[in-house]
Design a protein around this motif. Structure first.
Motif, short mmCIF file in Angstrom:
data_model
loop_
_atom_site.label_atom_id
_atom_site.label_comp_id
_atom_site.label_asym_id
_atom_site.label_seq_id
_atom_site.Cartn_x
_atom_site.Cartn_y
_atom_site.Cartn_z
N MET A 7 0.81 -1.35 0.05
CA MET A 7 -0.04 0.39 -0.20
C MET A 7 1.07 1.49 0.21
O MET A 7 0.61 1.87 -0.83
CB MET A 7 -1.11 -0.12 0.85
CG MET A 7 -1.35 -1.16 0.99
SD MET A 7 -3.55 -1.20 2.37
CE MET A 7 -2.28 -1.46 3.94
N LYS A 14 -7.41 6.44 -1.80
CA LYS A 14 -6.42 4.72 -2.43
C LYS A 14 -6.51 3.83 -1.59
O LYS A 14 -7.11 2.77 -1.92
CB LYS A 14 -5.22 5.44 -2.59
CG LYS A 14 -4.11 5.97 -3.56
CD LYS A 14 -4.06 5.20 -4.84
CE LYS A 14 -3.25 5.61 -5.84
NZ LYS A 14 -3.18 5.18 -6.78
N ILE A 15 -6.71 4.25 -0.42
CA ILE A 15 -6.71 2.99 0.74
C ILE A 15 -7.90 2.68 1.35
O ILE A 15 -8.10 1.79 1.20
CB ILE A 15 -5.89 3.02 1.70
CG1 ILE A 15 -3.93 4.00 1.69
CG2 ILE A 15 -5.46 2.64 3.23
CD1 ILE A 15 -2.97 2.80 0.68
#
Length: 290
Positions: free
Chosen positions: A53, A213-214
Motif C-alpha cells: 500500500m 487510495k486506501i
C-alpha cells in the motif's frame, strides 16, 4: 456434501483410503480459526500488505504534494518516478517480491508520459483512473461469465488453482461475491474521480485521489476476507497431485516386488533348460566320422 462441498463417490472414498487424496480438512472452532488465518495470509501475500500500500500511495502523494507547492509538472513527475524506482531497487536488493513495486513504477511511468505529452498535470492520474475502471469492469464481467477474477487471482495463492470452478461450488460463490464487491467499489471510486478530472484542478483531483487510495481497497479486502472465511476450505490440488504421484510410485514398486520372484523362477528354468540341452548333445557336436 463433503467438506469440499462436492458429492462423495465410491471412488473418492477409495482414494482417501489408499492415500491418493489429502485427509479431510479439520472442522470445528480450530479448523475455522485455521481457515481464517490461511485466508488472511493469502490476502496479505496477494495484495502486498502494508508495504504494498505504501508503494502504491507514495509516488502519487509526492507528485501532488510537490505540484501543490511549486506547480512544476516536470519536477513533480520526476520526483514521483524517482521514488518508485528507489522502492523497486530496494526490493531487488533485498530479493523481495517485486511485482507490487514494478506495477507502481509502470503506473507512474505511464502517468509521467501522459502528463509530459499533453502538458496537463491532471493527465498524470489518467492512466491509473483508466486502469481502475478497466479493473472494475473485469471483476464484473468475469463474474457474470462464471469465472470471478478474484478467484483467478487467489486460486494459485491458496494452491487450489481453478478447482473451485467445478469441485467447490461454495467457494466459487464466495469468489463471486468478493468479485462483485471489488467491481462495485471500484466503480464507485471511478464515479467520484472522473467528474473531478473534468471539473476540478490538479491539486484537488490529486488529494481526493490520494484520499481514495486506501479506504476502498481496505473495504474490498475486508469483504473478501469475510466471504472466504465463511466459504468451504480450498482443495489443495498440489497436495492431491503429490499424493497421486506417490501412490503411483508405490503401486509401481509393489508390481516390481511381485515380479521379482517370477523373474527369478523364469531365469532358473531357463538355466536348467540350457544345462539339460548341453548334457544331451552328442560328442563332437553330432558329426559322423569316416
Amino acid at each position: 456434501m463433503t467438506s469440499y462441498d462436492r458429492p462423495t463417490t465410491d471412488a473418492d472414498a477409495d482414494s482417501r483410503h489408499d492415500g491418493s487424496a489429502p485427509p479431510p480438512t479439520q472442522t470445528g472452532a480450530d479448523g475455522a480459526a485455521d481457515g481464517r488465518q490461511v485466508t488472511e495470509a493469502a490476502l496479505f501475500e496477494a495484495f502486498g500488505g502494508v508495504r504494498g500500500m505504501v508503494e502504491t500511495v507514495l509516488p502519487g502523494l509526492l507528485f501532488v504534494a510537490i505540484f501543490t507547492v511549486n506547480k512544476d509538472l516536470h519536477v513533480s513527475a520526476i520526483a514521483a518516478l524517482a521514488v518508485s524506482l528507489v522502492m523497486a531497487a530496494v526490493r531487488l536488493i533485498r530479493r523481495d517480491t517485486v511485482k507490487h513495486a514494478f506495477s507502481g513504477v509502470f503506473g507512474v511511468a505511464f502517468g509521467v508520459v501522459f502528463a509530459m505529452m499533453t502538458g496537463n498535470a491532471k493527465d498524470f492520474y489518467l492512466p491509473g483512473m483508466l486502469y481502475t475502471l478497466g479493473l472494475a469492469l473485469a471483476y464484473i464481467i468475469t463474474t457474470l461469465a462464471g469465472a470471478p477474477l478474484i478467484g483467478l487471482i487467489l486460486g494459485p495463492v491458496f494452491k487450489e488453482n481453478l478447482s473451485w470452478r467445478t469441485r467447490n461450488p461454495g467457494r466459487k460463490k464466495a469468489y463471486a461475491k468478493a468479485s462483485w464487491a471489488w467491481g462495485l467499489i471500484l466503480l464507485a471510486k471511478c464515479a467520484i474521480l472522473f467528474p473531478l478530472y473534468w471539473w476540478a484542478d490538479t491539486t484537488q483531483l490529486g488529494w481526493v485521489l490520494i484520499a481514495l487510495k486506501i479506504p476502498p481497497f481496505l473495504l474490498a479486502v475486508y469483504l473478501t476476507w469475510v466471504f472466504l472465511a465463511k466459504a468451504p476450505p480450498p482443495i489443495d490440488v498440489f497436495a492431491e497431485m503429490e499424493a497421486k504421484e506417490k501412490a503411483e510410485q508405490e503401486a509401481e514398486e509393489r508390481r516390481r516386488t511381485e515380479r521379482e520372484p517370477l523373474d527369478r523362477v523364469a531365469d532358473d528354468l531357463y538355466k536348467d533348460a540350457v544345462a539339460e540341452a548341453a548334457t544331451e548333445r552328442p560328442p563332437g557336436g553330432g558329426r559322423h566320422r569316416r
